[in-house]
Design a protein around this motif. Structure first.
Motif, mmCIF file in Angstrom:
data_model
loop_
_atom_site.group_PDB
_atom_site.id
_atom_site.type_symbol
_atom_site.label_atom_id
_atom_site.label_comp_id
_atom_site.label_asym_id
_atom_site.label_seq_id
_atom_site.Cartn_x
_atom_site.Cartn_y
_atom_site.Cartn_z
ATOM 1 N N ALA A 14 42.555 29.257 6.145
ATOM 2 C CA ALA A 14 42.743 28.417 7.328
ATOM 3 C C ALA A 14 44.223 28.134 7.565
ATOM 4 O O ALA A 14 44.704 28.160 8.710
ATOM 5 N N TYR A 15 44.953 27.872 6.492
ATOM 6 C CA TYR A 15 46.387 27.597 6.604
ATOM 7 C C TYR A 15 47.128 28.835 7.081
ATOM 8 O O TYR A 15 47.997 28.765 7.953
ATOM 9 N N TRP A 16 46.783 29.989 6.523
ATOM 10 C CA TRP A 16 47.394 31.251 6.962
ATOM 11 C C TRP A 16 47.136 31.470 8.446
ATOM 12 O O TRP A 16 48.038 31.881 9.192
ATOM 13 N N TYR A 17 45.928 31.186 8.896
ATOM 14 C CA TYR A 17 45.581 31.434 10.293
ATOM 15 C C TYR A 17 46.429 30.572 11.227
ATOM 16 O O TYR A 17 46.950 31.062 12.239
ATOM 17 N N ILE A 18 46.592 29.298 10.903
ATOM 18 C CA ILE A 18 47.407 28.412 11.736
ATOM 19 C C ILE A 18 48.831 28.933 11.839
ATOM 20 O O ILE A 18 49.434 28.968 12.916
ATOM 21 N N ASN A 19 49.389 29.363 10.722
ATOM 22 C CA ASN A 19 50.765 29.855 10.728
ATOM 23 C C ASN A 19 50.894 31.195 11.439
ATOM 24 O O ASN A 19 52.006 31.588 11.825
ATOM 25 N N THR A 20 49.793 31.888 11.624
ATOM 26 C CA THR A 20 49.806 33.167 12.324
ATOM 27 C C THR A 20 49.703 32.993 13.836
ATOM 28 O O THR A 20 50.396 33.670 14.597
ATOM 29 N N VAL A 21 48.842 32.069 14.282
ATOM 30 C CA VAL A 21 48.573 31.973 15.729
ATOM 31 C C VAL A 21 49.484 30.991 16.460
ATOM 32 O O VAL A 21 49.695 31.122 17.666
ATOM 33 N N ASP A 22 50.015 29.990 15.749
ATOM 34 C CA ASP A 22 50.810 28.967 16.436
ATOM 35 C C ASP A 22 52.297 29.204 16.217
ATOM 36 O O ASP A 22 52.886 28.741 15.245
ATOM 37 N N ASN A 23 52.894 29.907 17.161
ATOM 38 C CA ASN A 23 54.318 30.199 17.069
ATOM 39 C C ASN A 23 55.174 29.258 17.900
ATOM 40 O O ASN A 23 56.406 29.310 17.834
ATOM 41 N N VAL A 24 54.535 28.400 18.700
ATOM 42 C CA VAL A 24 55.286 27.545 19.621
ATOM 43 C C VAL A 24 55.356 26.094 19.152
ATOM 44 O O VAL A 24 55.943 25.249 19.818
ATOM 45 N N GLY A 25 54.745 25.783 18.021
ATOM 46 C CA GLY A 25 54.881 24.448 17.464
ATOM 47 C C GLY A 25 53.905 23.417 17.987
ATOM 48 O O GLY A 25 54.207 22.226 17.985
ATOM 49 N N GLU A 26 52.719 23.857 18.409
ATOM 50 C CA GLU A 26 51.710 22.872 18.808
ATOM 51 C C GLU A 26 51.216 22.085 17.596
ATOM 52 O O GLU A 26 50.806 20.936 17.725
ATOM 53 N N VAL A 27 51.233 22.723 16.444
ATOM 54 C CA VAL A 27 50.802 22.069 15.204
ATOM 55 C C VAL A 27 52.001 21.985 14.263
ATOM 56 O O VAL A 27 52.481 23.004 13.760
ATOM 57 N N THR A 28 52.504 20.788 14.046
ATOM 58 C CA THR A 28 53.617 20.594 13.103
ATOM 59 C C THR A 28 53.224 19.684 11.940
ATOM 60 O O THR A 28 53.986 19.536 10.996
ATOM 61 N N PHE A 29 52.048 19.078 12.024
ATOM 62 C CA PHE A 29 51.497 18.270 10.932
ATOM 63 C C PHE A 29 50.105 18.781 10.617
ATOM 64 O O PHE A 29 49.331 19.098 11.523
ATOM 65 N N LEU A 30 49.771 18.804 9.324
ATOM 66 C CA LEU A 30 48.460 19.300 8.912
ATOM 67 C C LEU A 30 47.672 18.291 8.072
ATOM 68 O O LEU A 30 46.570 18.597 7.632
ATOM 69 N N ASN A 31 48.221 17.106 7.840
ATOM 70 C CA ASN A 31 47.513 16.164 6.965
ATOM 71 C C ASN A 31 46.430 15.405 7.719
ATOM 72 O O ASN A 31 46.352 15.441 8.949
ATOM 73 N N TYR A 32 45.592 14.669 6.982
ATOM 74 C CA TYR A 32 44.443 13.983 7.558
ATOM 75 C C TYR A 32 44.804 12.691 8.270
ATOM 76 O O TYR A 32 44.022 12.165 9.050
ATOM 77 N N GLY A 33 45.984 12.162 8.004
ATOM 78 C CA GLY A 33 46.419 10.967 8.710
ATOM 79 C C GLY A 33 46.141 9.669 7.966
ATOM 80 O O GLY A 33 45.479 9.645 6.922
ATOM 81 N N TYR A 34 46.642 8.582 8.543
ATOM 82 C CA TYR A 34 46.537 7.248 7.929
ATOM 83 C C TYR A 34 46.493 6.208 9.050
ATOM 84 O O TYR A 34 47.332 6.238 9.963
ATOM 85 N N PHE A 35 45.510 5.322 8.990
ATOM 86 C CA PHE A 35 45.430 4.236 9.976
ATOM 87 C C PHE A 35 45.168 2.922 9.265
ATOM 88 O O PHE A 35 44.214 2.787 8.504
ATOM 89 N N ASP A 36 46.035 1.963 9.537
ATOM 90 C CA ASP A 36 45.873 0.591 9.067
ATOM 91 C C ASP A 36 46.342 -0.302 10.202
ATOM 92 O O ASP A 36 47.481 -0.190 10.649
ATOM 93 N N GLN A 37 45.468 -1.165 10.655
ATOM 94 C CA GLN A 37 45.787 -2.013 11.800
ATOM 95 C C GLN A 37 47.066 -2.811 11.585
ATOM 96 O O GLN A 37 47.804 -3.104 12.535
ATOM 97 N N ASP A 38 47.353 -3.137 10.341
ATOM 98 C CA ASP A 38 48.539 -3.949 10.031
ATOM 99 C C ASP A 38 49.785 -3.100 9.764
ATOM 100 O O ASP A 38 50.847 -3.649 9.477
ATOM 101 N N ARG A 39 49.662 -1.783 9.830
ATOM 102 C CA ARG A 39 50.800 -0.902 9.557
ATOM 103 C C ARG A 39 50.971 0.119 10.670
ATOM 104 O O ARG A 39 51.114 1.310 10.439
#
Length: 276
Positions: A14-39
């Protein structure tokens, strides 16, 4: 549940595929993210699409003081996180290493801050001089390493005395103790351990529409299910394991012990030029 070998192969494809198809930088982050209402961070308009991924990097990188420090991100991916850290938290230098050649080339083309550089290197055999970094960051990557002990040995080698490893990753709940054992045997002192599954899971829910739309737009139908798993979209097995706490997301701060480090520093200066 996928066994560990299939799991690693699946994510690498999956990681190889993203680096192959996205040459224009639509995807620059791959992590799951973080949400805290106080942060909640104050972000520029152009950063909003990556809010939750940025907030995870901010949470991890601000666990210690990195101002004017030399930092290293192992598995820097598409470079968005390291670029954010370099621009907003002002380390002295920022080095990103990744095994994927296309990811490294993308980063070199995408980011032009003079304090940041990207190199191709294996996390288990770093082509870096010993005792060169104050902080090492590793986010959502070490679950895929065949030999975690080699990775931790390399982290220990490249850290300066008193330096820190900031590690954020997910594991099956049944595998957490093995991870703790690996960390305990690394020669690094455990400073902090925090379960952040709730904050990551909330981010996954919030980011689902955006990532689902992106996958449908960029990925051929035959690969969408795989890409959805990689992104932990709602309804996937990974998302459901987070929901049931069969899988947990953990954050660690570890520090290189000063007394041990003094001995290693002398050894490095005497015998080690670079690894690889």
């Amino acid at each position: 549940m996928l066994n560990s070998f299939i799991f690693r192969v699946f994510f690498r494809i999956a990681y190889w595929y993203i680096n192959t198809v996205d040459n224009v930088g639509e995807v620059t982050f791959l992590n799951y993210g973080y949400f805290d209402q106080d942060r909640q961070l104050d972000l520029h308009a152009e950063e909003e699409k990556n809010r939750y991924s940025i907030q995870l990097y901010h949470f991890v990188a601000t666990a210690v003081d990195i101002l004017d420090k030399d930092i290293l991100e192992i598995a820097s991916g598409r470079g968005g996180g390291l670029n954010y850290i370099c621009n907003k938290l002002n380390p002295k230098t920022a080095t990103g290493v990744d095994l994927n050649e296309k990811a490294i080339q993308f980063c070199k083309n995408q980011y032009h801050n003079k304090r940041i550089k990207f190199l191709k290197s294996n996390a288990e055999h770093l082509i870096l001089v010993g005792t060169s970094y104050d902080v090492v960051i590793n986010i959502e990557s070490c679950h895929a390493y065949p030999h975690l002990d080699l990775f931790l040995t390399e982290v220990h080698r490249v850290l300066r005395p008193g330096g820190y490893l900031l590690l954020a990753d997910f594991r099956l709940r049944s595998g957490l103790q093995k991870l703790r054992n690996n960390l305990s045997n690394s020669g690094l002192k455990m400073i902090r351990e925090e379960m952040i599954t709730k904050q990551v899971f909330e981010a996954l829910k919030l980011i689902h529409p955006q990532r689902s739309s992106l996958i449908n737009r960029l990925v051929p139908r035959i690969f969408r299910a795989m890409s959805g798993q990689f992104a932990a979209l709602e309804g996937t097995s990974i998302f459901n394991r987070f929901a049931k706490h069969n899988m947990e997301y953990v954050f660690y701060v570890l520090q290189k012990n000063d007394e041990v480090s003094k001995v290693e520093s002398h050894t490095n200066n005497s015998t080690i030029g670079s690894a690889g």
